[in-house]
Write an enzyme that holds these catalytic residues in place. Structure first.
Site, PDB file in Angstrom:
ATOM      1  N   CYS A 136       0.833  -1.203   0.000  1.00 54.16           N
ATOM      2  CA  CYS A 136       0.000   0.000   0.000  1.00 54.16           C
ATOM      3  C   CYS A 136       0.869   1.255   0.000  1.00 54.16           C
ATOM      4  O   CYS A 136       1.383   1.666   1.042  1.00 54.16           O
ATOM      5  CB  CYS A 136      -0.926  -0.008   1.213  1.00 54.16           C
ATOM      6  SG  CYS A 136      -1.934   1.474   1.334  1.00 54.16           S
ATOM      7  N   CYS A 139      -0.387   4.126   2.146  1.00 55.94           N
ATOM      8  CA  CYS A 139      -0.171   3.956   3.591  1.00 55.94           C
ATOM      9  C   CYS A 139       1.290   4.198   3.946  1.00 55.94           C
ATOM     10  O   CYS A 139       1.586   4.855   4.939  1.00 55.94           O
ATOM     11  CB  CYS A 139      -0.503   2.529   4.046  1.00 55.94           C
ATOM     12  SG  CYS A 139      -1.992   1.832   3.366  1.00 55.94           S
ATOM     13  N   ASP A 140       2.204   3.637   3.179  1.00 52.89           N
ATOM     14  CA  ASP A 140       3.597   3.558   3.620  1.00 52.89           C
ATOM     15  C   ASP A 140       4.574   4.394   2.794  1.00 52.89           C
ATOM     16  O   ASP A 140       5.750   4.507   3.161  1.00 52.89           O
ATOM     17  CB  ASP A 140       4.056   2.082   3.587  1.00 52.89           C
ATOM     18  CG  ASP A 140       3.250   1.230   4.561  1.00 52.89           C
ATOM     19  OD1 ASP A 140       2.865   1.759   5.616  1.00 52.89           O
ATOM     20  OD2 ASP A 140       2.999   0.058   4.263  1.00 52.89           O
TER      21      ASP A 140
END
Ligand code: NDP
Length: 314
Positions: A136, A139-140
């Site tokens: 992701c 997200c990261d």
């Protein structure tokens, strides 16, 4: 053991817990079956910095613990186990847990079983999960500012992730197993025009390496290329973007799914084709797949279930 409830929630990510908070507060005495990995995909996420309200960010597991505690505070009853069968042929609907260890009879059901990112199946992927490997970018990606990363895949998701990462990282490789991208023409053009993105066509990943954190990947070009070879590239991040699989095996033939296996809902609501059965979160959302959008859909499913029960009891 047999349980009865006005609302059964199957699955326990942000959608399920949010549905749990709302249905508990609405007095539906909901029961949740939380599955073997309570909290869903966020359990494997490191820091979440894009969920509003968490000014300094929050770890995925901590966020899910808090969602769970909040739902329990309002009375959500949680059963740990796998739903192994469902019967939606007549109300009350029935869910069988762990092959018959218990059953739940429910006037309404919210399905929030999520989706699972597909991985290549390399041993090293799990070893470096959260230590350089991620599925992701939204997200990261932030943790890879001015670093070198790779995105595996050649579809629209991979292109989107590569473009997102190119806004943060100093260099982005796309590792594409064929000699062309599968993505839309528009996305293809955007990645090809981005100077930070280098596409490695006809290339597969053989393995990953690094001491404690990821340091690079071993690649191999296709035997059909002019100079087939194995080589290594140095990497700080390795992002999988080869698709997601909705967790709907259990519901095949029992509820309407789209061609990719996602539960069909009557957007903008959460109703499925079975009256009183609703779906929320990634299991019904191939497009957004974010914690915040899943939580929002969990809220909508809870309100939809509440309204359904109100009218069906009249
Ligand atoms: P896709 O199935 O479209 O693409 C998956 C990609 O991963 C393909 O390039 C595929 O290669 C590759 N792949 C699959 N398995 C492997 C493997 N084992 N090793 C290496 N590569 C692999 O999935 P997406 O998630 O990209 O998209 C899903 C759907 O969502 C699509 O319909 C897409 O159009 C849509 N979408 C639309 C967006 C938008 O419009 N903005 C954004 C994101 C998604 P190969 O081509 O060789 O099979």
């Amino acid at each position: 053991m047999e349980f009865r409830t006005k609302c059964l929630i199957i699955g326990s990510g942000p959608a399920g817990y949010t549905a749990g908070i709302y249905t508990s507060r609405a007095g539906l005495a909901p029961i949740m079956i939380e599955g073997p990995q309570p909290g869903g995909q966020l359990i494997t996420t490191t820091e979440i910095e894009n969920f509003p309200g968490f000014v300094d960010g929050v770890k995925g597991p901590k966020m899910m613990e808090d969602f769970r505690s909040q739902a329990e505070r309002f009375g959500l009853q949680i059963i740990t186990g796998m739903v192994t069968d469902v019967d939606f042929s007549s109300r009350p609907y029935k869910a069988v847990v762990d092959g018959g260890a218990s059953t739940v009879l429910a006037e309404s059901v919210i399905i929030s079983t999520g989706a699972s990112a597909k991985y290549l199946g390399l041993d090293d992927e799990q070893k470096y999960l959260g230590m350089g490997v991620s599925a992701c970018a939204t997200c990261d990606g932030f943790f890879f500012r001015n670093r070198t990363v790779a995105v595996v895949g050649g579809g629209d998701t991979a292109c989107e992730e590569a473009l997102y990462l190119a806004g943060l990282a100093s260099k982005v490789y796309m590792i594409v197993r064929k000699d062309h991208l599968r993505a839309s023409q528009y996305m293809q053009r955007r990645v090809m025009e981005n100077p930070k993105i280098e596409i490695l066509f006809d290339t597969v990943t053989l393995g990953l390496f690094g001491q404690d954190v990821l340091e690079g990947a071993r690649l191999r070009t296709s035997p059909s290329t002019a100079l087939p070879k194995e080589y290594e590239i140095a990497l700080d991040g390795f992002f999988l973007a080869i698709g997601h699989k909705p967790n709907t095996d259990l519901f095949k033939g029992k509820i309407e799914l789209d061609e990719a296996g996602y539960i069909k809902t009557a957007s903008p609501g959460t109703a499925t084709n079975i009256p009183g059965v609703f779906a929320a979160g990634d299991v019904a959302d191939p497009t957004y797949q974010q914690a915040i959008s899943a939580a929002g859909m969990g809220c909508r499913a809870a309100l939809d279930a509440e309204r359904f029960l109100m009218f069906s009891e009249e």
